[in-house]
Scaffold this motif. Structure first.
Motif, PDB file in Angstrom:
ATOM      1  N   VAL A  81     -29.092  40.179 -26.600  1.00  0.00           N
ATOM      2  CA  VAL A  81     -27.555  39.738 -25.480  1.00  0.00           C
ATOM      3  C   VAL A  81     -25.981  40.944 -25.984  1.00  0.00           C
ATOM      4  CG1 VAL A  81     -26.502  38.052 -24.490  1.00  0.00           C
ATOM      5  CG2 VAL A  81     -29.016  37.914 -24.984  1.00  0.00           C
ATOM      6  N   GLU A  82     -25.677  41.426 -25.294  1.00  0.00           N
ATOM      7  CA  GLU A  82     -24.370  42.002 -25.852  1.00  0.00           C
ATOM      8  C   GLU A  82     -23.653  40.966 -24.510  1.00  0.00           C
ATOM      9  OE1 GLU A  82     -24.451  46.003 -26.170  1.00  0.00           O
ATOM     10  OE2 GLU A  82     -26.795  46.051 -24.862  1.00  0.00           O
ATOM     11  N   GLY A  83     -22.182  40.636 -25.278  1.00  0.00           N
ATOM     12  CA  GLY A  83     -21.645  40.348 -23.962  1.00  0.00           C
ATOM     13  C   GLY A  83     -20.101  40.654 -24.033  1.00  0.00           C
ATOM     14  N   PHE A  84     -19.563  40.821 -23.232  1.00  0.00           N
ATOM     15  CA  PHE A  84     -17.972  41.738 -23.123  1.00  0.00           C
ATOM     16  C   PHE A  84     -16.945  40.688 -22.781  1.00  0.00           C
ATOM     17  CE2 PHE A  84     -20.211  45.267 -22.815  1.00  0.00           C
ATOM     18  CZ  PHE A  84     -19.584  46.233 -23.319  1.00  0.00           C
ATOM     19  N   VAL A  85     -16.812  39.572 -23.959  1.00  0.00           N
ATOM     20  CA  VAL A  85     -16.814  37.964 -23.585  1.00  0.00           C
ATOM     21  C   VAL A  85     -14.804  37.654 -23.750  1.00  0.00           C
ATOM     22  CG1 VAL A  85     -16.739  35.876 -24.142  1.00  0.00           C
ATOM     23  CG2 VAL A  85     -18.784  37.181 -24.743  1.00  0.00           C
ATOM     24  N   TYR A  86     -14.034  37.635 -22.669  1.00  0.00           N
ATOM     25  CA  TYR A  86     -12.810  37.050 -22.731  1.00  0.00           C
ATOM     26  C   TYR A  86     -12.398  35.985 -22.758  1.00  0.00           C
ATOM     27  CZ  TYR A  86      -7.795  36.404 -21.182  1.00  0.00           C
ATOM     28  OH  TYR A  86      -6.590  36.273 -20.926  1.00  0.00           O
ATOM     29  N   ASN A  87     -11.477  35.940 -24.478  1.00  0.00           N
ATOM     30  CA  ASN A  87     -11.069  34.301 -24.765  1.00  0.00           C
ATOM     31  C   ASN A  87      -9.933  34.580 -24.764  1.00  0.00           C
ATOM     32  OD1 ASN A  87     -11.226  32.074 -26.299  1.00  0.00           O
ATOM     33  ND2 ASN A  87     -10.412  32.883 -28.422  1.00  0.00           N
ATOM     34  N   PRO A  88      -9.522  33.381 -23.760  1.00  0.00           N
ATOM     35  CA  PRO A  88      -8.172  33.149 -22.926  1.00  0.00           C
ATOM     36  C   PRO A  88      -7.109  32.574 -23.999  1.00  0.00           C
ATOM     37  CG  PRO A  88      -9.610  31.098 -22.237  1.00  0.00           C
ATOM     38  CD  PRO A  88     -10.836  31.808 -23.153  1.00  0.00           C
ATOM     39  N   LYS A  89      -7.588  31.597 -25.143  1.00  0.00           N
ATOM     40  CA  LYS A  89      -7.044  31.384 -25.904  1.00  0.00           C
ATOM     41  C   LYS A  89      -5.984  32.524 -26.706  1.00  0.00           C
ATOM     42  CE  LYS A  89      -9.293  26.788 -27.262  1.00  0.00           C
ATOM     43  NZ  LYS A  89     -10.063  26.470 -28.563  1.00  0.00           N
ATOM     44  N   ASP A  90      -6.446  33.560 -27.909  1.00  0.00           N
ATOM     45  CA  ASP A  90      -5.953  34.839 -27.696  1.00  0.00           C
ATOM     46  C   ASP A  90      -5.596  35.649 -27.264  1.00  0.00           C
ATOM     47  OD1 ASP A  90      -7.960  35.226 -27.711  1.00  0.00           O
ATOM     48  OD2 ASP A  90      -8.572  35.818 -30.248  1.00  0.00           O
ATOM     49  N   ARG A  91      -6.149  35.743 -26.226  1.00  0.00           N
ATOM     50  CA  ARG A  91      -5.823  37.135 -24.810  1.00  0.00           C
ATOM     51  C   ARG A  91      -6.758  38.126 -25.417  1.00  0.00           C
ATOM     52  NH1 ARG A  91      -0.233  35.795 -21.908  1.00  0.00           N
ATOM     53  NH2 ARG A  91      -0.208  34.500 -21.378  1.00  0.00           N
ATOM     54  N   ALA A  92      -7.754  37.656 -25.805  1.00  0.00           N
ATOM     55  CA  ALA A  92      -8.285  39.253 -27.131  1.00  0.00           C
ATOM     56  C   ALA A  92      -9.896  38.973 -25.677  1.00  0.00           C
ATOM     57  CB  ALA A  92      -8.803  39.199 -27.960  1.00  0.00           C
ATOM     58  N   THR A  93     -10.618  40.224 -25.994  1.00  0.00           N
ATOM     59  CA  THR A  93     -12.016  40.756 -25.455  1.00  0.00           C
ATOM     60  C   THR A  93     -12.881  40.962 -26.269  1.00  0.00           C
ATOM     61  OG1 THR A  93     -11.230  41.291 -24.002  1.00  0.00           O
ATOM     62  CG2 THR A  93     -13.681  41.873 -24.387  1.00  0.00           C
ATOM     63  N   TYR A  94     -13.605  40.177 -26.627  1.00  0.00           N
ATOM     64  CA  TYR A  94     -14.951  40.087 -27.983  1.00  0.00           C
ATOM     65  C   TYR A  94     -16.187  40.640 -27.173  1.00  0.00           C
ATOM     66  CZ  TYR A  94     -11.598  36.861 -30.519  1.00  0.00           C
ATOM     67  OH  TYR A  94     -10.249  37.061 -31.388  1.00  0.00           O
ATOM     68  N   TYR A  95     -16.664  42.249 -28.128  1.00  0.00           N
ATOM     69  CA  TYR A  95     -17.792  42.382 -28.114  1.00  0.00           C
ATOM     70  C   TYR A  95     -19.102  42.059 -29.190  1.00  0.00           C
ATOM     71  CZ  TYR A  95     -21.444  46.308 -27.899  1.00  0.00           C
ATOM     72  OH  TYR A  95     -22.609  46.336 -27.465  1.00  0.00           O
ATOM     73  N   ILE A  96     -19.553  41.145 -28.744  1.00  0.00           N
ATOM     74  CA  ILE A  96     -20.569  40.539 -29.491  1.00  0.00           C
ATOM     75  C   ILE A  96     -22.080  40.753 -28.388  1.00  0.00           C
ATOM     76  CG2 ILE A  96     -21.938  37.969 -30.304  1.00  0.00           C
ATOM     77  CD1 ILE A  96     -17.991  36.767 -28.962  1.00  0.00           C
ATOM     78  N   VAL A  97     -23.351  41.018 -30.313  1.00  0.00           N
ATOM     79  CA  VAL A  97     -24.263  41.283 -30.243  1.00  0.00           C
ATOM     80  C   VAL A  97     -24.378  40.582 -30.860  1.00  0.00           C
ATOM     81  CG1 VAL A  97     -25.815  43.934 -30.759  1.00  0.00           C
ATOM     82  CG2 VAL A  97     -24.182  43.983 -30.035  1.00  0.00           C
ATOM     83  N   ILE A  98     -26.008  39.887 -29.734  1.00  0.00           N
ATOM     84  CA  ILE A  98     -26.300  38.532 -30.573  1.00  0.00           C
ATOM     85  C   ILE A  98     -28.215  38.672 -30.407  1.00  0.00           C
ATOM     86  CG2 ILE A  98     -26.921  36.596 -30.075  1.00  0.00           C
ATOM     87  CD1 ILE A  98     -24.681  36.389 -28.392  1.00  0.00           C
ATOM     88  N   SER A  99     -29.084  38.310 -31.100  1.00  0.00           N
ATOM     89  CA  SER A  99     -29.895  39.150 -31.497  1.00  0.00           C
ATOM     90  C   SER A  99     -31.448  37.723 -31.258  1.00  0.00           C
ATOM     91  CB  SER A  99     -30.814  38.753 -33.023  1.00  0.00           C
ATOM     92  OG  SER A  99     -32.673  39.006 -33.435  1.00  0.00           O
ATOM     93  N   LYS A 100     -31.818  38.195 -29.756  1.00  0.00           N
ATOM     94  CA  LYS A 100     -31.463  36.942 -29.309  1.00  0.00           C
ATOM     95  C   LYS A 100     -33.596  36.155 -29.915  1.00  0.00           C
ATOM     96  CE  LYS A 100     -32.297  35.304 -24.141  1.00  0.00           C
ATOM     97  NZ  LYS A 100     -33.232  35.163 -22.554  1.00  0.00           N
ATOM     98  N   SER A 101     -34.180  36.577 -30.535  1.00  0.00           N
ATOM     99  CA  SER A 101     -34.897  35.699 -31.361  1.00  0.00           C
ATOM    100  C   SER A 101     -34.585  35.141 -32.984  1.00  0.00           C
ATOM    101  CB  SER A 101     -35.899  36.518 -31.292  1.00  0.00           C
ATOM    102  OG  SER A 101     -36.032  37.731 -32.207  1.00  0.00           O
ATOM    103  N   ASP A 102     -33.771  35.229 -33.049  1.00  0.00           N
ATOM    104  CA  ASP A 102     -33.310  34.968 -34.427  1.00  0.00           C
ATOM    105  C   ASP A 102     -31.714  34.058 -34.356  1.00  0.00           C
ATOM    106  OD1 ASP A 102     -34.638  36.756 -36.565  1.00  0.00           O
ATOM    107  OD2 ASP A 102     -33.444  38.350 -35.220  1.00  0.00           O
ATOM    108  N   LYS A 103     -31.096  34.425 -32.826  1.00  0.00           N
ATOM    109  CA  LYS A 103     -30.412  32.755 -32.018  1.00  0.00           C
ATOM    110  C   LYS A 103     -29.102  33.369 -33.259  1.00  0.00           C
ATOM    111  CE  LYS A 103     -32.399  29.814 -29.440  1.00  0.00           C
ATOM    112  NZ  LYS A 103     -33.760  31.013 -29.959  1.00  0.00           N
ATOM    113  N   GLU A 104     -28.599  34.526 -33.885  1.00  0.00           N
ATOM    114  CA  GLU A 104     -27.602  34.964 -34.529  1.00  0.00           C
ATOM    115  C   GLU A 104     -26.500  36.302 -33.976  1.00  0.00           C
ATOM    116  OE1 GLU A 104     -28.465  36.267 -38.621  1.00  0.00           O
ATOM    117  OE2 GLU A 104     -30.144  34.292 -38.784  1.00  0.00           O
ATOM    118  N   VAL A 105     -25.414  36.232 -34.618  1.00  0.00           N
ATOM    119  CA  VAL A 105     -24.430  36.964 -33.836  1.00  0.00           C
ATOM    120  C   VAL A 105     -25.093  38.612 -34.879  1.00  0.00           C
ATOM    121  CG1 VAL A 105     -22.199  37.728 -33.380  1.00  0.00           C
ATOM    122  CG2 VAL A 105     -22.825  35.858 -32.816  1.00  0.00           C
ATOM    123  N   ILE A 106     -25.210  39.790 -34.371  1.00  0.00           N
ATOM    124  CA  ILE A 106     -25.458  40.327 -35.469  1.00  0.00           C
ATOM    125  C   ILE A 106     -24.375  40.831 -35.803  1.00  0.00           C
ATOM    126  CG2 ILE A 106     -27.655  40.131 -34.893  1.00  0.00           C
ATOM    127  CD1 ILE A 106     -27.458  43.208 -33.692  1.00  0.00           C
TER     128      ILE A 106
END
Length: 524
Positions: free
Chosen positions: A224-249
């Protein structure tokens, strides 16, 4: 930079993604799939498919398919034309006028702000033009014609180039911010585990995934890839998650999101856009049905439908009607034949007229025939100009949204990336210090209307005499206004300082000429 606490829980992120996925699938899945099946069957990936499979077996009329491709091409040519600058960096509202003529240092030389921004614009577009942008934006416009286009922009350090990707809409899951803007984009993909280190070289892989890469490199895993906007610091985080491991890689932080989602028309409360194909889907389905009926009726008219009597000699269940075949029958009498044609009453003219009407509606909606057919009566240049202006008035809101959600976000992303890599100096695109001036063909058409309005005002005002007109309209600023509106290169335009100097020179020349004339008159 570590992930914020609110984004550091992989399980919570997966739950958030699943919610966005469920929201889209519940409300949009069947609608989008139907649009793709009729207008872009080759790009439809909502369901499982194998490479090379036939995907247009239920399409009987190609008007929507060809029209959508034409629409994507026209959008690209009108908004982001290949190998042309479709936007410029200019001085913002706080620095207009004389502020744009202030001297700044750029690459070791002292130049005006306008010249520096022009040079930066040239660098920005040199990177865009030697990237794969022109190829990928066309694909994104195909999705945009149905609902929403999604484009990603990254930078490859080793190659010193920008890399764009058109995220297929069937793979994109969107989240909207409080003001309706798309600020978070999710994507789920299944890839071979051997490719994971190539996609994300700096990824921190779980032990289970590393063992799988070593022992079963061809096996697939879901990420799962996410381009996630965080309103607290007004930054966007590109996050990759291994769905079966449930871990951010893997993750990285950007001040400007790499994912650009753009829409043409949006219904309040909805995240996804409603493109032209959605708007005329009923017409497309009706046309497809009319064509299916026409083909079926044509086949019946060509081969006929027959009735036969099972009388012991003639067997209607095994008979074949074909050229050169002798069919045994008991009777050929006209009043009571063994085999007789079924009377048909089908009007081909009706279906042809109806099909032409439906095709016209579809082509008009997709901007596929803005000036008329090639065999229409020849139109004058004035008629074509008026037709284009009318089309522009009808589509202005549509194109304005595209410029805001696509062009401005694209320029901000590219400028941010090149600043981050030290290619161009840091500037702030906020509309106050530095602004974006749209100079695409559609933007120039809009500006041309403003220029024509001022030109008409000058023409009408000239009836009261040049002196009175000059008192009401700044005639001396009209050439600069026209040049700025039409996006003329700043190097060809005189700055405010140069204009004042030239005016002073002209005034001195006139004064000297008058003095010389007066002196000659006194001597006489």
């Amino acid at each position: 930079m570590a992930l914020p606490a609110e984004l550091n829980d992989a399980k919570a992120l997966i739950k958030r993604f699943e919610k966005a996925k469920k929201r889209r699938n519940a409300s949009w899945w069947s609608h989008m799939e139907e649009c793709y099946s009729y207008a872009a069957p080759q790009r439809e990936t909502f369901f499982e498919h194998s490479p090379g499979q036939k995907k247009n077996t239920e399409v009987y009329d190609d008007t929507a398919v060809i029209g959508l491709q034409t629409f994507a091409s026209r959008m690209q040519q009108s908004v982001v034309p290949p190998w042309q600058q479709f936007a410029k960096l200019v001085a913002g509202s706080d620095l207009t006028g004389e502020g744009a003529d202030q001297r700044v240092e750029y690459e070791g030389e002292e130049v005006t702000l306008a010249e520096a921004l022009e040079s930066i614009t040239d660098v920005v577009f040199s990177y865009i033009h030697r990237s794969n942008f022109d190829a990928k934006i066309y694909e994104a416009f195909i999705d945009f014609g149905i609902s929403t286009g999604v484009l990603t922009c990254d930078y490859v350090v080793d190659d010193d180039e920008l890399v764009f990707d058109a995220m297929p809409l069937p793979q994109a899951y969107l989240e909207a911010g409080p003001r309706g803007q798309i600020d978070t984009v999710w994507r789920e993909s299944e890839i071979e585990v051997r490719l994971v280190p190539q996609y994300w070289p700096d990824a921190k892989l779980p032990d289970r995934l590393e063992r799988k890469i070593e022992k079963e490199p061809e096996a697939k895993a879901t990420f799962v890839e996410g381009f996630v906007y965080n309103p607290k610091d007004r930054a966007t985080y590109y996050i990759v998650i291994s769905k079966s491991d449930k871990e951010v890689i893997f993750y990285q932080t950007d001040d400007v999101s790499p994912a650009i989602a753009f829409r043409g028309m949006v219904v309040p409360g909805e995240n996804y856009g409603r493109g032209p194909i959605m708007q005329v889907l009923a017409t497309i389905k009706t046309l497809n049905m009319v064509k299916e009926f026409e083909l079926t009726s044509g086949a019946i008219a060509a081969s006929g439908v027959w009735t036969g009597v099972d009388d012991g000699t003639f067997n209607p269940y095994t008979v074949q009607v074909a050229p050169g075949i002798v069919i045994p029958v008991t009777s050929n009498e006209t009043s009571n034949p063994t085999l007789a044609p079924l009377p048909m009453n089908f009007d081909f003219n009706f279906t042809q007229i109806k099909a032409e009407e439906l095709q016209s509606v579809i082509n008009s909606t997709l901007f596929a025939n803005p000036i008329g057919d090639i065999d229409d009566p020849t139109k004058t240049a004035t008629e074509i100009t008026i037709r284009r202006q009318l089309d522009l008035q009808e589509q202005s809101a549509f194109f304005s949204r595209v410029q805001t959600e696509l062009v401005e976000r694209l320029m901000k992303r590219v400028v941010y990336v090149l600043q981050r890599e030290g290619v161009i100096p840091k500037i702030k695109i906020d509309g106050k210090e530095v602004a974006i001036k749209h100079v695409s063909p559609i933007a120039k058409a809009m500006d041309l209307e403003d220029v024509q309005t001022v030109g008409q005002a000058i023409q009408i005002a000239s009836a009261v005499g040049p002196e009175m007109m000059a008192m009401g309209i700044k005639i001396e600023d009209y050439p600069s206004y026209v040049a700025e509106k039409l996006g003329v290169d700043p190097s060809l335009r005189r700055s405010d300082v140069e204009q004042k100097q030239l005016q002073e020179m002209v005034a001195q020349f006139i004064a000297q000429a008058q003095m010389a004339q007066q002196g000659g008159g006194e001597g006489a």
